[in-house]
Design a protein around this motif. Structure first.
Motif, PDB file in Angstrom:
ATOM      1  N   ASN A  66       0.995  -1.376  -0.056  1.00 39.63           N
ATOM      2  CA  ASN A  66      -0.180  -0.017   0.003  1.00 39.63           C
ATOM      3  C   ASN A  66       0.965   1.330  -0.107  1.00 39.63           C
ATOM      4  OD1 ASN A  66      -3.006  -0.982   0.338  1.00 39.63           O
ATOM      5  ND2 ASN A  66      -1.774  -2.071   1.941  1.00 39.63           N
TER       6      ASN A  66
ATOM      7  N   LEU B 296       3.382   8.986  -3.166  1.00 40.29           N
ATOM      8  CA  LEU B 296       3.239   8.803  -4.539  1.00 40.29           C
ATOM      9  C   LEU B 296       3.575  10.192  -5.083  1.00 40.29           C
ATOM     10  CD1 LEU B 296       2.956   6.840  -6.854  1.00 40.29           C
ATOM     11  CD2 LEU B 296       0.547   7.433  -6.820  1.00 40.29           C
TER      12      LEU B 296
ATOM     13  N   VAL C 294      -6.603   8.447  -3.314  1.00 32.38           N
ATOM     14  CA  VAL C 294      -5.419   8.783  -3.749  1.00 32.38           C
ATOM     15  C   VAL C 294      -5.092   8.997  -5.320  1.00 32.38           C
ATOM     16  CG1 VAL C 294      -2.828   8.019  -3.840  1.00 32.38           C
ATOM     17  CG2 VAL C 294      -4.176   7.718  -1.810  1.00 32.38           C
TER      18      VAL C 294
ATOM     19  N   ILE D 172      -3.059   1.782  -4.441  1.00 33.28           N
ATOM     20  CA  ILE D 172      -3.546   2.843  -4.068  1.00 33.28           C
ATOM     21  C   ILE D 172      -4.796   2.875  -3.899  1.00 33.28           C
ATOM     22  CG2 ILE D 172      -1.348   4.072  -5.239  1.00 33.28           C
ATOM     23  CD1 ILE D 172      -3.185   4.867  -7.541  1.00 33.28           C
TER      24      ILE D 172
END
Length: 740
Positions: free
Chosen positions: A576, A582, A613, A609
Motif C-alpha cells: 500500500n 506517491l 489517492v 493505491i
C-alpha cells in the motif's frame, strides 16, 4: 539530510563587526543549493554579511523554522516532496509557527505548477522567480529588498512589543497606592522594558534651593540590586561617589543622562509633583529603539495617574485592532484571563465566528472590498451588544464575542447577518461559521481557550459553510492523545516494533497462490496490537507517513526476497502506498533504490493505491504510475467503489486490477444479486480492461458467487488470515492448492 549552516566571512575586522543576515535556502536540488551558496559567498548586503542555512526538504525546513526565529529571508522552492511543499511551508510558517517577519522569496523550476498571480495574492511572500531568471545581480537586488523589509518589520515589531510592555508596566505603576510602592515598580518595569537586570535607585528632592541656601537633601525612596540597603537614606549616605555625582548632575541640569553603562532619568516637578532622578545600571549603552521606548515610558512615569491621555493612546496601540478600531487578540486574552479567574466564569461563554469564503471574496474583489466586509461585521457586532460584552477581532476574518451566556449566543449572532430579502445582495455577509465555548467547565489559560476554540472552528469549517458547533473538551484530550501516539509511533519504528504481516491472494479456480498483500502491524511492548486505522491516518496527517512508508517498503521488499529464496519467485507482493508518498517527485527513484537494495525484481511487486489517492493530483499520479509500470511494477486500485471518482478518469488511470472492497463482498447472501455493487465493479473492470480481485472473502458462498460472476482472484479469511513472513512460508508449503 540535516540542515547545513554556511558562514561567509572574509575574516576582516569590518566583517567581524558588521551585521549578520541569516538566510535560509530550502530546495531539494543539491546543485541549486551549491550554486546559491557560491553566489552568496562574500556578498555584502546593507552593511552586513550573509550566514547561510540550507534545508533540503519541507520537513527539515519546518523543524528548523520552528526552532529559529532570527532568519531574515528564505529562498523557497515550490516543488519538493510534493508539488505544493513550498506553499504548505509558507502556511506553516505564517499560521502555525506564527512568524510574520521573515521574508520569503518563492522559486520554481516549473513555472506552471504554481501560477504567479494566485500565489502572490494568497500567500505572504515578497517575490516569486523562476530559478533560471535569478542571475547574480538579480539575486543581490532581491536580497537587498527582502532584508530591508525584514529589518523594517523587526523594528516595528520590536517597538510594538515595547509599547505593549509599556502599557502593561504603566498599568502596574498606576495601581500603586504610595510613592514608595510606585518607585519600586518604576525600577522593575524599566528593567523589564530594557531587558536588563533590575539594579538602580530612585531619588526625590521635594523642595528647590532658595536664597542661595543649601538645598534639602536628596532622599532615596526606592532601590534594587546592590543599592537595596540604601532605601530611606540620603544620597550623601550612598557611598557611591560616581553614582552620587551623576544623580546630582541630573537634578541640577534637569535632564536625562545617557551613558555607556547607565541611564539617569529626570522627572520634572511640573508633571510629577517633585524632582525625581532614577538611576538604572544598564551595563550597556541603549540603542535608538530603546531610547525612544524609554522616552515614552519616562513621560508615562512622570505624569503618572495624571496622564490619562497617554495611557489611553498606548492602551489603544497595544489592545486595539488597527483596521476596525475594536479590541484585538491581546485585549481578548486579557479579558479572558480575568473571566477565567472570576467567580462568574460559569455563566460566561466565548463565541468565535468566521466569515465563510472570505479568502475567495478577497481574491475576487480585492482587499478593499474584504476590509469593507470586515468593517460591516464589526459594526453589527458592536451595535448588537452593550458594554458588558467584549467584541474583538482575533485575526483575519475571525471575530470573538465574550460575555454572559444570557446575552451571547451563536444563533443570535448569525441572525444579525441573515437577510430574508435579497439574501445574496452584494456587500453583505452571506454565511458565517461559529464555535461556542462555555467557560464554566473549561480547564486552562486564556491562550489555551482561544486556541481550542479556533481549532474547533477550523474543524467545523472543514465540513463546509454555515457550520455551528459547541466546543467539546474531549477534542483537547484527543489532540493530546494524538501527539502522544505520534511520539510513540516514532519510538516504535526505532525499536523495531512496527512490522508487516502478509495475507495470501489466490486464483480460486486453479488454487494457485498468486500474491500476498503486506499489512502494517504495530505491537506494543506488552504484545497488544494497535490497529493500522489508529496510526496510519495520523502519520499521513503529520507527514510522518513519508519515513514510515519508506520503512514499510523496505520491509515488504525484504519479504519478496525471502519468497524468491524459498522458491516462490512468482508470488507478487502488494504494498500500500499513500498519497504523500506517491506525490513525491523522487518516489520512483527511491522505489527503484529499495528494489535494488533488496535484490528484488520490479515484476514481483504490486503497489496498491486507494481511489482517493488516485484522484488527488490526477495527472501527477498517472505519470508516477506509468513510470512504475514501465519498470514492471503492477498497479491495483484498492477499495474501488467507496469513493466518488469518475469512470472517465478510471479509463485513463494506468492500473492493472481493481480490488472489490470487503464491504461489497459482505453483501453477498444478504442483498439481492441485481443490487450487488460487487457485480457492477466486475463489469466495470471488464469494460476498462482490468483484472479484478475480491478482498474480505470469508465463506464459500462468497467465493462461489465471485467465480460465477467472473472474479477468480480473492483474499480473505476463507483462504488465510494475515501472518508473519516465516509463518507464510510454512503456510505456502502446506497449501493444498484448493479452497476447502
Amino acid at each position: 539530510m540535516d540542515d547545513q549552516v554556511l558562514l561567509f566571512d572574509d575574516d576582516t575586522p569590518e566583517a567581524t563587526e558588521a551585521k549578520v543576515w541569516k538566510i535560509l535556502t530550502v530546495d531539494d536540488d543539491p546543485d541549486f543549493q551549491r550554486a546559491t551558496a557560491f553566489s552568496l559567498n562574500g556578498m555584502q548586503i546593507l552593511n552586513g554579511h550573509i550566514e547561510l542555512t540550507q534545508a533540503f526538504s519541507y520537513r527539515e525546513a519546518a523543524m528548523l523554522l520552528a526552532e529559529r526565529h532570527d532568519i531574515a529571508l528564505i529562498f523557497l522552492d515550490v516543488v519538493m516532496e510534493t508539488d505544493d511543499a513550498g506553499l504548505r511551508l509558507i502556511r506553516v510558517l505564517r499560521e502555525v509557527i506564527g512568524n510574520a517577519e521573515v521574508r520569503v522569496v518563492l522559486l520554481t523550476g516549473e513555472p506552471g505548477m504554481a501560477p504567479v498571480r494566485d500565489v502572490m495574492a494568497n500567500y505572504d511572500i515578497n517575490d516569486y522567480w523562476t530559478k533560471s531568471e535569478l542571475s547574480a545581480e538579480r539575486l543581490r537586488t532581491v536580497l537587498t529588498g527582502g532584508i530591508r523589509a525584514y529589518s523594517q518589520l523587526r523594528a516595528v515589531a520590536r517597538a510594538r512589543r515595547g509599547l505593549q510592555m509599556i502599557v502593561e508596566s504603566s498599568n502596574a505603576l498606576f495601581c500603586s497606592h504610595n510613592r514608595r510602592e510606585l518607585s519600586a515598580k518604576i525600577l522593575s518595569e524599566i528593567a523589564s522594558v530594557l531587558d536588563v537586570h533590575a539594579e538602580g535607585i530612585v531619588c526625590v528632592r521635594v523642595d528647590e534651593p532658595t536664597g542661595g541656601g543649601r538645598p534639602d537633601p536628596v532622599r532615596i525612596i526606592s532601590a534594587s540590586g546592590r543599592f537595596t540597603q540604601s532605601i530611606d537614606n540620603t544620597l550623601e549616605d550612598l557611598n557611591q561617589p560616581e553614582v552620587e555625582v551623576l544623580i546630582q548632575r541630573c537634578l541640577a541640569e534637569q535632564k536625562t543622562l545617557q551613558l555607556d553603562h547607565c541611564t539617569v532619568l529626570f522627572f520634572s516637578r511640573f508633571q510629577a509633583g517633585a524632582d525625581y532622578a532614577c538611576y538604572v545600571a544598564t551595563g550597556r549603552g541603549l540603542d535608538d529603539t530603546e531610547l525612544e521606548l524609554l522616552k515614552v515610558f519616562s513621560v508615562s512615569i512622570s505624569r503618572g495617574l495624571y496622564n490619562v491621555s497617554l495611557f489611553s493612546r498606548l492602551e489603544e496601540m497595544a489592545y486595539q485592532d488597527d483596521l476596525l478600531k475594536i479590541p484585538n487578540r491581546n485585549a481578548l486574552i486579557r479579558m479572558l484571563d480575568m473571566v477565567l479567574q472570576s467567580n462568574s466564569r460559569s455563566h460566561q461563554v466565548l463565541v468565535m465566528i468566521d466569515v465563510d469564503n472570505f479568502s475567495g471574496v478577497n481574491t475576487a474583489f480585492g482587499t478593499g472590498y474584504g476590509d469593507f466586509i470586515l468593517g460591516l461585521v464589526a459594526k453589527r457586532l458592536r451595535e448588537a451588544f452593550d458594554g458588558g460584552v467584549l467584541v474583538a477581532r482575533v485575526r483575519d476574518d475571525v471575530f470573538a464575542v465574550l460575555g454572559p451566556e444570557s446575552e451571547v449566543s451563536a444563533k443570535a449572532i448569525v441572525g444579525l447577518f441573515r437577510r430574508s430579502r435579497r439574501p445574496y445582495e452584494l456587500g453583505q455577509v452571506h454565511s458565517l461559521s461559529s464555535v461556542t465555548l462555555g467557560l464554566g467547565e473549561f480547564i486552562g489559560s486564556a491562550s489555551v481557550a482561544l486556541q481550542s476554540a479556533h481549532l474547533a472552528l477550523k474543524q467545523a469549517k472543514g465540513q463546509g459553510h454555515d457550520q455551528h458547533v459547541l466546543y467539546d473538551p474531549q477534542l483537547q484530550t484527543e489532540h493530546a492523545e494524538s501527539y502522544r501516539m505520534l511520539l510513540a509511533l516514532r519510538d516504535a519504528v526505532d525499536a523495531g516494533r512496527i512490522g508487516i504481516e502478509l495475507q495470501p491472494q489466490v486464483d480460486m479456480q486453479s488454487g494457485k497462490v498468486i500474491g500476498v498483500e503486506t499489512l502494517a502491524r504495530w505491537y506494543r511492548e506488552d504484545g497488544t496490537l494497535i490497529p493500522p486505522m489508529s496510526f496510519i491516518p495520523l502519520a499521513e496527517t503529520t507527514g510522518y507517513i513519508l519515513p514510515l512508508g519508506d520503512y514499510l517498503l523496505r520491509l515488504s521488499f525484504a519479504e519478496a526476497a525471502k519468497l524468491t529464496a524459498a522458491g516462490f519467485p512468482d508470488i507478487r507482493v502488494a504494498v500500500n502506498v499513500s498519497a504523500p508518498q506517491l506525490l513525491q517527485h523522487d518516489f520512483v527513484e527511491r522505489f527503484q533504490s529499495h528494489l535494488d537494495a533488496a535484490g528484488v525484481e520490479a515484476r514481483q511487486i504490486e503497489i496498491e493505491i486507494t481511489e482517493s489517492v488516485a484522484m488527488r493530483s490526477f495527472d501527477t499520479v498517472c505519470e508516477q504510475l506509468r513510470k512504475l509500470r514501465v519498470m514492471g511494477v503492477s498497479v491495483a486500485i484498492d477499495d474501488f467503489g467507496t469513493g466518488f471518482s469518475s469512470l472517465s478518469y478510471l479509463r485513463r488511470l494506468p492500473a492493472d486490477r481493481l480490488k472489490i472492497d470487503r464491504s461489497f463482498v459482505s453483501e453477498i447472501g444478504e442483498v439481492e444479486d441485481r443490487q450487488l455493487i460487487a457485480a457492477a465493479v466486475i463489469q466495470i473492470a471488464s469494460r476498462v480492461g482490468m483484472q479484478v480481485i475480491a478482498e474480505g472473502v470469508e465463506n464459500q458462498e462468497q467465493a462461489d458467487w465471485m467465480i460465477a460472476h467472473g472474479c477468480i482472484e480473492a483474499q480473505g479469511y476463507l483462504i488465510a488470515r494475515p501472518m508473519p513472513g516465516e509463518r507464510l512460508l510454512e503456510w505456502l508449503r502446506a497449501w493444498p492448492g484448493r479452497l476447502a
